[in-house]
Design an enzyme around this catalytic site. Structure first.
Site, PDB file in Angstrom:
ATOM      1  N   CYS A 113       3.240 -17.529  11.793  1.00  0.00           N
ATOM      2  CA  CYS A 113       2.082 -17.788  10.915  1.00  0.00           C
ATOM      3  C   CYS A 113       2.196 -19.124  10.175  1.00  0.00           C
ATOM      4  CB  CYS A 113       1.909 -16.654   9.913  1.00  0.00           C
ATOM      5  SG  CYS A 113       1.631 -15.072  10.699  1.00  0.00           S
ATOM      6  N   HIS A 250      -2.591 -19.463   4.299  1.00  0.00           N
ATOM      7  CA  HIS A 250      -2.574 -18.583   5.463  1.00  0.00           C
ATOM      8  C   HIS A 250      -3.230 -17.274   5.050  1.00  0.00           C
ATOM      9  CE1 HIS A 250      -1.444 -16.081   8.689  1.00  0.00           C
ATOM     10  NE2 HIS A 250      -0.484 -15.454   8.045  1.00  0.00           N
ATOM     11  N   ASN A 280      -5.815 -11.717  10.089  1.00  0.00           N
ATOM     12  CA  ASN A 280      -4.677 -12.651  10.159  1.00  0.00           C
ATOM     13  C   ASN A 280      -4.634 -13.252  11.569  1.00  0.00           C
ATOM     14  OD1 ASN A 280      -2.192 -13.892  10.368  1.00  0.00           O
ATOM     15  ND2 ASN A 280      -1.065 -12.269   9.328  1.00  0.00           N
TER      16      ASN A 280
HETATM   17  N1  ACO Z   1      -4.853   3.109   7.834  1.00  0.00           N
HETATM   18  C1  ACO Z   1      -4.612   4.151   7.025  1.00  0.00           C
HETATM   19  N2  ACO Z   1      -3.403   4.389   6.491  1.00  0.00           N
HETATM   20  C2  ACO Z   1      -2.415   3.524   6.771  1.00  0.00           C
HETATM   21  C3  ACO Z   1      -2.603   2.405   7.613  1.00  0.00           C
HETATM   22  C4  ACO Z   1      -3.882   2.217   8.154  1.00  0.00           C
HETATM   23  N3  ACO Z   1      -4.184   1.182   8.954  1.00  0.00           N
HETATM   24  N4  ACO Z   1      -1.443   1.725   7.705  1.00  0.00           N
HETATM   25  C5  ACO Z   1      -0.558   2.392   6.949  1.00  0.00           C
HETATM   26  N5  ACO Z   1      -1.128   3.477   6.403  1.00  0.00           N
HETATM   27  C6  ACO Z   1      -0.524   4.471   5.525  1.00  0.00           C
HETATM   28  C7  ACO Z   1       0.965   4.495   5.628  1.00  0.00           C
HETATM   29  O1  ACO Z   1       1.376   5.291   6.709  1.00  0.00           O
HETATM   30  C8  ACO Z   1       1.328   5.113   4.283  1.00  0.00           C
HETATM   31  O2  ACO Z   1       1.170   6.479   4.360  1.00  0.00           O
HETATM   32  P1  ACO Z   1       2.225   7.474   3.642  1.00  0.00           P
HETATM   33  O3  ACO Z   1       2.131   7.133   2.174  1.00  0.00           O
HETATM   34  O4  ACO Z   1       1.715   8.811   3.988  1.00  0.00           O
HETATM   35  O5  ACO Z   1       3.559   7.127   4.236  1.00  0.00           O
HETATM   36  C9  ACO Z   1       0.269   4.569   3.343  1.00  0.00           C
HETATM   37  O6  ACO Z   1      -0.814   4.109   4.182  1.00  0.00           O
HETATM   38  C10 ACO Z   1       0.737   3.409   2.502  1.00  0.00           C
HETATM   39  O7  ACO Z   1       1.382   2.462   3.344  1.00  0.00           O
HETATM   40  P2  ACO Z   1       2.087   1.191   2.784  1.00  0.00           P
HETATM   41  O8  ACO Z   1       2.790   0.485   3.906  1.00  0.00           O
HETATM   42  O9  ACO Z   1       2.864   1.552   1.567  1.00  0.00           O
HETATM   43  O10 ACO Z   1       0.804   0.354   2.319  1.00  0.00           O
HETATM   44  P3  ACO Z   1       0.755  -1.050   1.613  1.00  0.00           P
HETATM   45  O11 ACO Z   1      -0.051  -0.945   0.388  1.00  0.00           O
HETATM   46  O12 ACO Z   1       2.114  -1.701   1.532  1.00  0.00           O
HETATM   47  O13 ACO Z   1      -0.105  -1.898   2.636  1.00  0.00           O
HETATM   48  C11 ACO Z   1       0.146  -3.578   4.340  1.00  0.00           C
HETATM   49  C12 ACO Z   1       0.378  -2.133   3.963  1.00  0.00           C
HETATM   50  C13 ACO Z   1      -1.339  -3.840   4.357  1.00  0.00           C
HETATM   51  C14 ACO Z   1       0.733  -3.825   5.735  1.00  0.00           C
HETATM   52  C15 ACO Z   1       0.822  -4.482   3.309  1.00  0.00           C
HETATM   53  O14 ACO Z   1       2.150  -4.090   3.081  1.00  0.00           O
HETATM   54  C16 ACO Z   1       0.817  -5.920   3.727  1.00  0.00           C
HETATM   55  O15 ACO Z   1      -0.222  -6.541   3.844  1.00  0.00           O
HETATM   56  N6  ACO Z   1       1.978  -6.537   3.931  1.00  0.00           N
HETATM   57  C17 ACO Z   1       2.053  -7.906   4.323  1.00  0.00           C
HETATM   58  C18 ACO Z   1       2.187  -7.924   5.773  1.00  0.00           C
HETATM   59  C19 ACO Z   1       1.467  -9.054   6.421  1.00  0.00           C
HETATM   60  O16 ACO Z   1       0.443  -9.538   6.000  1.00  0.00           O
HETATM   61  N7  ACO Z   1       2.031  -9.486   7.521  1.00  0.00           N
HETATM   62  C20 ACO Z   1       1.451 -10.469   8.322  1.00  0.00           C
HETATM   63  C21 ACO Z   1       2.425 -11.419   8.848  1.00  0.00           C
HETATM   64  S1  ACO Z   1       3.337 -12.201   7.600  1.00  0.00           S
HETATM   65  C22 ACO Z   1       2.279 -13.046   6.802  1.00  0.00           C
HETATM   66  O17 ACO Z   1       1.349 -13.454   7.407  1.00  0.00           O
HETATM   67  C23 ACO Z   1       2.496 -13.317   5.405  1.00  0.00           C
END
Ligand code: ACO
Length: 323
Positions: A113, A250, A280
């Site tokens: 990214c 980004h 993304n």
């Molecule tokens: N739909 C519904 N529920 C979901 C989904 C989905 N698509 N994905 C995960 N869940 C559930 C999980 O299973 C979890 O359930 P549980 O509590 O029963 O275990 C619950 O939602 C919460 O999940 P978390 O992972 O705690 O959610 P969080 O608030 O951290 O959001 C996310 C997840 C969106 C991936 C976030 O952590 C994030 O954006 N991280 C950054 C990652 C990123 O952007 N990476 C891209 C590459 S790196 C970069 O570009 C910077």
């Protein structure tokens, strides 16, 4: 002092739009969850047979047209991508051939990214050292090809697209009033590769693999690393963060953009956001957002524009430009 000025921009998104509601018919998710946790409403996805180079060539043609530059005036093409058409040759050489450029050099840069920021550092240094006068820098991705479409924690986040800029050598005074790239800061920390990676590759599994991620951990590091690179770039130019006119981040997650703005006391109105429409798009996301804000007239000549990104590796960085 030679400065690298951006003299043209171009963007291209594949035609097919996939909404959150459509994804909810494939995996256990909902429009509400995706919007609330990421800010994403939709993403563009390539058709069968559509390749990264197809998107890159269209964005490049638009950037060249905007710059008023012919492909044969280019000395160098750099393509930032993590989804090349083939393991080799470099996607940049496919772009070179299709643009009809028959001299110079073309190669890919791989920093996931952060690829466009790393590509900016390479392009700027080629120009500043006199090795190239006019450079095409493209960020292009088909992230949909790396998705495990059964993994709801990743497949809802990414999209496809391409953005390109033409950079050209121009004389400057060597002050931060010069137009062009003022500095680019790049960083990586390979110890954190296990938090965001693809579980395949030619020399390990002989497969393409799928993207895997520890979302929460990536999120935590993203705000810290992006903030640090913004501070480093602003300090190197001797410019207070409050004087920067536009932040072009980004586009990974709206909450990362908001968290970074809060941490550095940046006015959210100065942050260009396209994550709702594009998701993304990895190395394409910064140039896609940049082109959006240039095309709609927000970014104007003389403005200070800061590009920043963070991605797998981890890699991260920022580039400060006087437009
Ligand atoms: N739909 C519904 N529920 C979901 C989904 C989905 N698509 N994905 C995960 N869940 C559930 C999980 O299973 C979890 O359930 P549980 O509590 O029963 O275990 C619950 O939602 C919460 O999940 P978390 O992972 O705690 O959610 P969080 O608030 O951290 O959001 C996310 C997840 C969106 C991936 C976030 O952590 C994030 O954006 N991280 C950054 C990652 C990123 O952007 N990476 C891209 C590459 S790196 C970069 O570009 C910077």
């Amino acid at each position: 002092m030679i400065r690298s000025q951006i003299i043209g921009c171009g963007a291209y998104l594949p035609e097919t739009v996939v909404t959150n509601a459509e994804l909810a018919t494939r995996v256990d998710t909902s429009d509400e969850w995706i919007r609330e946790r990421t800010g994403i409403h939709q993403r563009h996805i390539v058709k069968d047979g559509e390749k990264t180079s197809d998107l890159a060539v269209e964005a490049s043609r638009r950037a060249l047209r905007d710059a008023g530059v012919d492909a044969n005036e280019l000395d160098l093409i750099i393509c930032a991508t993590t989804t090349p058409d083939q393991t080799f040759p470099a996607t940049a050489t496919a772009i070179q051939a299709r643009l009809g450029m028959t001299h110079g050099a073309a190669f890919d840069v791989q920093a996931v990214c952060s690829g466009f920021i790393f590509g900016m550092a390479v392009a700027d240094n080629f120009i500043k050292t006199g090795m190239a006068k006019t450079v095409l820098l493209v960020g292009a991705e088909t992230m949909s090809r790396l998705m495990d479409w059964n993994d709801r924690t990743t497949c809802v986040l990414f999209g496809d697209g391409a953005g390109a800029v033409v950079l050209q050598a121009h004389e400057g005074e060597g002050t931060n009033a010069d137009r062009g790239v003022l500095n680019t800061k790049i960083y990586s920390d390979g110890r954190l590769s296990h938090l965001l990676y693809v579980d395949g590759g030619p020399s390990s599994t002989q497969t393409t693999g799928h993207l895997r991620m520890e979302g929460k951990e990536v999120f935590r590091h993203a705000v810290t690393n992006i903030s640090a690179s913004i501070v480093a770039s602003a300090e190197a130019a001797g410019i207070p963060i409050s004087e920067i006119d536009w932040f072009v981040p980004h586009q990974a997650n709206q909450r990362i953009l908001d968290g970074t703005a809060r941490k550095l006391h940046i006015d959210p109105a100065k942050v260009v956001t396209t994550v709702a429409q594009h998701g993304n798009t990895s190395a394409a996301s910064v140039p896609l957002a940049l082109c959006t804000a240039v095309a709609d007239g927000r970014i104007k000549r003389g403005d200070l524009v800061l590009l920043e990104a963070m991605g797998g590796g981890f890699t991260w960085g920022a580039s400060l430009i006087r437009w």
